[in-house]
Design a protein around this motif. Structure first.
Motif, mmCIF file in Angstrom:
data_model
loop_
_atom_site.group_PDB
_atom_site.id
_atom_site.type_symbol
_atom_site.label_atom_id
_atom_site.label_comp_id
_atom_site.label_asym_id
_atom_site.label_seq_id
_atom_site.Cartn_x
_atom_site.Cartn_y
_atom_site.Cartn_z
ATOM 1 N N TYR A 169 -13.249 2.938 -73.888
ATOM 2 C CA TYR A 169 -13.146 4.096 -73.160
ATOM 3 C C TYR A 169 -14.615 4.913 -72.323
ATOM 4 O O TYR A 169 -14.589 6.031 -71.982
ATOM 5 C CB TYR A 169 -14.319 5.162 -75.036
ATOM 6 C CG TYR A 169 -13.331 5.640 -75.608
ATOM 7 C CD1 TYR A 169 -12.175 6.621 -74.817
ATOM 8 C CD2 TYR A 169 -12.686 4.485 -76.616
ATOM 9 C CE1 TYR A 169 -11.358 6.553 -76.424
ATOM 10 C CE2 TYR A 169 -11.948 4.956 -77.491
ATOM 11 C CZ TYR A 169 -11.399 5.760 -77.661
ATOM 12 O OH TYR A 169 -10.395 5.839 -78.335
ATOM 13 N N LYS A 170 -15.654 3.949 -71.963
ATOM 14 C CA LYS A 170 -16.594 4.279 -71.015
ATOM 15 C C LYS A 170 -16.015 4.256 -69.330
ATOM 16 O O LYS A 170 -16.277 4.782 -68.297
ATOM 17 C CB LYS A 170 -17.116 2.682 -70.461
ATOM 18 C CG LYS A 170 -18.477 3.162 -69.920
ATOM 19 C CD LYS A 170 -19.403 1.523 -70.075
ATOM 20 C CE LYS A 170 -20.517 1.785 -68.808
ATOM 21 N NZ LYS A 170 -21.611 0.891 -69.211
ATOM 22 N N GLY A 171 -14.590 3.658 -68.984
ATOM 23 C CA GLY A 171 -13.741 3.807 -68.460
ATOM 24 C C GLY A 171 -13.039 4.546 -67.932
ATOM 25 O O GLY A 171 -12.268 5.033 -67.002
ATOM 26 N N THR A 172 -12.304 5.664 -68.919
ATOM 27 C CA THR A 172 -12.203 7.037 -69.086
ATOM 28 C C THR A 172 -12.643 7.908 -68.283
ATOM 29 O O THR A 172 -12.351 9.684 -68.510
ATOM 30 C CB THR A 172 -10.993 6.902 -70.251
ATOM 31 O OG1 THR A 172 -12.628 7.529 -71.476
ATOM 32 C CG2 THR A 172 -10.597 6.232 -70.795
ATOM 33 N N CYS A 173 -14.317 7.980 -68.147
ATOM 34 C CA CYS A 173 -15.074 9.136 -67.934
ATOM 35 C C CYS A 173 -16.057 8.688 -66.736
ATOM 36 O O CYS A 173 -16.166 7.618 -66.502
ATOM 37 C CB CYS A 173 -15.737 9.794 -68.893
ATOM 38 S SG CYS A 173 -16.850 8.350 -70.130
ATOM 39 N N SER A 174 -16.750 9.857 -66.342
ATOM 40 C CA SER A 174 -17.627 9.912 -65.877
ATOM 41 C C SER A 174 -19.105 9.260 -66.223
ATOM 42 O O SER A 174 -18.850 8.900 -67.247
ATOM 43 C CB SER A 174 -18.072 11.094 -64.629
ATOM 44 O OG SER A 174 -18.955 11.361 -66.021
ATOM 45 N N PRO A 175 -20.139 8.605 -65.253
ATOM 46 C CA PRO A 175 -21.267 7.617 -66.090
ATOM 47 C C PRO A 175 -21.875 8.744 -66.614
ATOM 48 O O PRO A 175 -23.056 8.330 -67.824
ATOM 49 C CB PRO A 175 -21.348 7.459 -64.412
ATOM 50 C CG PRO A 175 -21.086 7.296 -63.447
ATOM 51 C CD PRO A 175 -19.558 8.547 -63.891
ATOM 52 N N HIS B 14 -19.466 15.943 -57.529
ATOM 53 C CA HIS B 14 -18.611 15.019 -58.568
ATOM 54 C C HIS B 14 -17.741 15.272 -59.138
ATOM 55 O O HIS B 14 -16.358 15.167 -59.560
ATOM 56 C CB HIS B 14 -18.659 14.055 -58.143
ATOM 57 C CG HIS B 14 -19.298 12.838 -58.618
ATOM 58 N ND1 HIS B 14 -18.601 12.660 -59.875
ATOM 59 C CD2 HIS B 14 -20.760 12.755 -58.977
ATOM 60 C CE1 HIS B 14 -19.658 12.151 -61.359
ATOM 61 N NE2 HIS B 14 -21.221 12.299 -60.379
ATOM 62 N N GLU B 15 -18.117 16.111 -60.218
ATOM 63 C CA GLU B 15 -17.124 16.484 -61.742
ATOM 64 C C GLU B 15 -16.724 16.921 -61.574
ATOM 65 O O GLU B 15 -17.273 18.233 -61.455
ATOM 66 C CB GLU B 15 -18.632 16.075 -62.973
ATOM 67 C CG GLU B 15 -19.475 15.036 -62.971
ATOM 68 C CD GLU B 15 -20.250 15.121 -64.320
ATOM 69 O OE1 GLU B 15 -19.512 15.651 -65.242
ATOM 70 O OE2 GLU B 15 -21.416 15.786 -64.069
ATOM 71 N N ASN B 16 -14.936 17.059 -62.239
ATOM 72 C CA ASN B 16 -14.291 17.971 -62.279
ATOM 73 C C ASN B 16 -14.964 19.141 -63.514
ATOM 74 O O ASN B 16 -15.147 18.021 -64.834
ATOM 75 C CB ASN B 16 -12.611 17.275 -62.559
ATOM 76 C CG ASN B 16 -12.295 17.097 -61.409
ATOM 77 O OD1 ASN B 16 -12.587 17.261 -60.397
ATOM 78 N ND2 ASN B 16 -11.787 15.922 -61.113
ATOM 79 N N ARG B 17 -14.701 20.270 -63.283
ATOM 80 C CA ARG B 17 -14.873 21.198 -64.374
ATOM 81 C C ARG B 17 -14.201 22.146 -64.251
ATOM 82 O O ARG B 17 -13.477 22.619 -63.321
ATOM 83 C CB ARG B 17 -15.835 22.062 -64.285
ATOM 84 C CG ARG B 17 -16.510 22.239 -64.968
ATOM 85 C CD ARG B 17 -18.190 23.251 -64.558
ATOM 86 N NE ARG B 17 -19.138 23.337 -65.466
ATOM 87 C CZ ARG B 17 -19.916 24.571 -65.242
ATOM 88 N NH1 ARG B 17 -20.483 24.378 -64.084
ATOM 89 N NH2 ARG B 17 -21.127 25.045 -66.237
ATOM 90 N N LEU B 18 -13.557 22.686 -65.769
ATOM 91 C CA LEU B 18 -13.075 23.224 -66.352
ATOM 92 C C LEU B 18 -12.864 25.145 -65.573
ATOM 93 O O LEU B 18 -13.853 25.179 -66.235
ATOM 94 C CB LEU B 18 -12.090 23.562 -67.176
ATOM 95 C CG LEU B 18 -11.590 21.978 -67.629
ATOM 96 C CD1 LEU B 18 -11.061 22.609 -69.530
ATOM 97 C CD2 LEU B 18 -9.783 22.598 -67.324
ATOM 98 N N PRO B 19 -11.965 25.755 -65.034
ATOM 99 C CA PRO B 19 -13.160 27.308 -64.872
ATOM 100 C C PRO B 19 -13.305 27.765 -66.081
ATOM 101 O O PRO B 19 -12.653 27.760 -67.317
ATOM 102 C CB PRO B 19 -11.821 27.753 -64.464
ATOM 103 C CG PRO B 19 -10.411 26.561 -64.305
ATOM 104 C CD PRO B 19 -10.611 25.509 -64.980
#
Length: 666
Positions: free
Chosen positions: A180-186, A657-662
């Motif tokens: 799971y660690k590889g599916t998200c940002s640090p 750098h993180e994607n964020r929902l509106p």
């Protein structure tokens, strides 16, 4: 041909001169064992004992791969002893992600007992040393087939007190925490570890670590069940005490709850009303389930067995909210559907009548009202101070989303074509021609008539100007849920529409198919599609939009519910006003005929999806709420996003750098 394999290994002693590893393989076709093999492999002298697990894992993966290709078999599941997982910790993940095999790990004692006999019947002439790898492998193969249904799909495990046994009650081990660690940002991962650690250390009701239970209508079919399977899987890896329960299904009650759902969404017949007899039947059903399964279990006032926090998903189980409160639980109500608050506000409307019933019978007693992030989903009767927003989620490691390798992709395409034959649907000719698709339940709110009309208009644009090999087919596919009786009705309506004269010239290119609950099959359809559609008239969040975007598939969707939070117009897809099928057809045409535009949207989409819609991100939001409630705090979101509150709680602000929902739907 699908097969099941049992595998056993016999390790050498730790003495340096002992370097032989014995492997036993047994292949079962679901009816009987059809093949077996025994082999002995030496451990190279330069491989230390600490590295044996990697060597064994590599050899098992190699043997299964070669056997599958040599015999044209699809290995559905692999069964091993639980002790093997300790020697080869990476083997489960590789079997699942690399070979698309479900890895089962059965208790050693159970396996040996079936060979040597039960207590009191053990043969005096045999002991464990006399049992060979081939015997154990065959026993494992015969046992694992019992966990599968008639179509080769794993059975849903429902245990004592109707507790859902996720992953065959933990016998299936698909992934590790590290996966799971590889599916998200640090940053997302750091939040998860901090929140899980705090929850395990908190003391609540005299015991260490909070005990949490989810309750919803069904363990199979629909987005809620998919989310709960994934969340329980991750919570279990984090060693958290989180469980999940479902009531005994009742078809007549599910007809009532589905009517309520349709009324609240504004898609039901205006004359449909919630009758007094229906109210009585609905409440009696949930009360019977409470007293039969949970009054002396998870919803007991004694703790344990009673849980500390109860989460009730959707209106089907609102009758449990007062029971949970009376048992001393902190209670969260999670609404996953679009509630037409504008219609609820109209005096005397069917929506007001249904909502008032649900509100009075349970929802008003919840401490928190968690909704999809659309303010129009919140009726005026709800105190806005207890309202928090949270989107739906999906698991990037499950069968819906993991990367399917070519071998498995072709297998699931063959299953799709077989399903079309069984359903007497039209023939999919991919890869000779492309196709577009909509994956959704056959539901009145999913806009299937608009999908058909958009496709008809697309064909008007393309048929005279392009060769047939360039013109896409249309696939409309989905599977049902136990609590959704509308599926057959909407499916029949769809088939009848296609049979009308308006669709005469293109009817053979429209594939409408009902599928079983096979995640990989749906994954295959989306992965091979050129464009995906989501033309729902009414929608909660519909995370399948994000799943398609994550695969690099541009999405053409209606501006309904939470869909605009996921589709970035002109970047990873297009948003269209509900009912504008001509605009939908134009956008599909542009994507099919402009390769540069398609590649631009596809590549952007694959890196544009927020962690908030992944399992790790979703669990973070829930863990924040659990921590606050377990510590005795009152949570007042006041219509804020729970994810934002979580980041503040752990002290990890959003990074650029993180994607964020509106946060607002324009």
């Amino acid at each position: 041909m699908p097969v099941f394999i049992g595998i056993d290994i016999s390790l050498p002693t730790d003495h340096p001169s002992c370097r032989k590893i014995y492997y036993g393989f047994s292949v079962h076709d679901g009816y009987f064992s059809i093949d077996f093999a025994m082999m002995c492999k030496n451990v190279p002298e330069d491989i230390p004992i600490s590295k044996r697990g990697e060597l064994i894992t590599s050899r098992i993966i190699q043997q299964i791969t070669e056997y599958s290709k040599d015999h044209l078999f699809k290995v559905v599941a692999v069964a091993l002893k639980s002790s093997t997982a300790k020697v080869c910790p990476d083997l489960p993940m590789k079997l699942w992600l690399d070979l698309d095999c479900l890895p089962f790990f059965l208790k050693d004692d159970l396996v040996y007992q079936s060979i040597l006999g039960s207590d009191g019947e053990i043969s005096e002439s045999r002991d464990l040393k006399s049992v060979g790898c081939d015997e154990i492998a065959d026993s494992l193969a015969r046992k694992v087939v019992m966990f599968f249904g008639p179509k080769g799909l794993p059975r849903i495990s429902i245990g004592y007190r109707n507790k859902v046994g996720v992953d065959s009650d933990s016998l299936i081990r698909m992934v590790t925490l590290e996966s799971y660690k590889g599916t998200c940002s640090p940053e997302t991962w750091e939040c998860l570890i901090k929140l899980a650690t705090r929850l395990k250390e908190v003391t609540v009701n005299g015991h260490k670590g909070a005990r949490i239970a989810f309750f919803n209508a069904t363990a199979q079919g629909g987005g809620v069940a998919l989310m709960r399977h994934a969340m329980i899987r991750l919570f279990r890896l984090l060693d958290l005490d989180v469980s999940w329960y479902v009531p005994m299904p009742n078809p007549s009650v599910f007809r009532i709850t589905k009517n309520n759902h349709n009324i609240i969404q504004g898609v039901a017949d205006p004359n449909l009303r919630l009758t007094d007899s229906a109210k009585e039947q609905f409440m009696k059903w949930i009360e019977n389930n409470f007293y039969r399964y949970w009054s002396t279990g998870p919803l007991s006032s004694d703790k344990p067995p009673g849980v500390d926090i109860a989460v009730l998903d959707d209106p089907q189980v609102i009758g449990l909210i007062p029971k949970a409160k009376a048992a001393g639980c902190r209670v969260i109500y999670r609404s996953h559907i679009e509630v037409r608050s504008d219609l609820v506000a109209k005096k005397g409307s069917p929506q007001e009548e249904v909502w008032n019933f649900l509100w009075e019978k349970g929802i008003k007693d919840a401490e928190l009202f968690i909704s999809h992030p659309v303010k129009g989903f919140i009726p005026d009767t709800v105190d806005k101070r207890i309202v928090g927003f949270m989107g739906a989620s999906t698991d990037w490691l499950d069968g819906l989303n993991k990367t399917l390798h070519p071998w498995d992709n072709y297998y699931y395409l063959s299953l799709l074509k077989k399903a079309c034959e069984e359903d007497k649907a039209n023939k999919l000719v991919y890869p000779m021609r492309p196709y577009i698709c909509q994956i959704a339940r056959f539901d009145p709110s999913k806009g299937i008539p608009d999908v058909l009309e958009s496709y008809r208009k697309l064909r008007e644009r393309m048929d005279d100007d392009y060769p047939i090999r360039k013109i896409p087919q249309l696939v409309i596919a989905g599977h049902g849920a136990v609590d959704d009786p509308d599926g057959t009705l909407v499916y029949d309506q769809t088939v009848k529409t296609i049979a009308t004269s308006k669709f005469d010239s293109i009817a053979s290119d429209i594939i409408v198919v009902r599928l079983g609950p096979s995640d990989q099959l749906l994954n295959c359809i989306v992965s091979n599609a050129k464009v995906t559609l989501q033309l729902s008239h009414r929608e909660g969040f519909e995370v399948k939009v994000s799943e398609a975007i994550h695969k690099g598939k541009p999405v053409v969707a209606y501006r309904a519910g939470g869909i605009p939070l996921q589709v970035q117009h002109n970047k990873n897809g297009y948003l269209v006003e509900v009912g504008d099928t001509s605009r939908v057809a134009k956008h599909i045409y542009d994507l099919l005929c402009n390769e540069e535009l398609y590649e631009k949207m596809s590549s952007y989409g694959m890196k544009s999806v927020s962690d908030e819609v992944g399992t790790v991100g979703s669990c973070n939001a829930w863990l924040y709420l659990f921590n606050e409630l377990a510590n005795g705090h009152d949570v007042k979101p006041n219509c804020r996003w729970i994810y934002d509150m979580m980041r503040e709680y752990v002290g990890i602000p959003w990074k650029a750098h993180e994607n964020r929902l509106p946060r607002v739907i324009s």
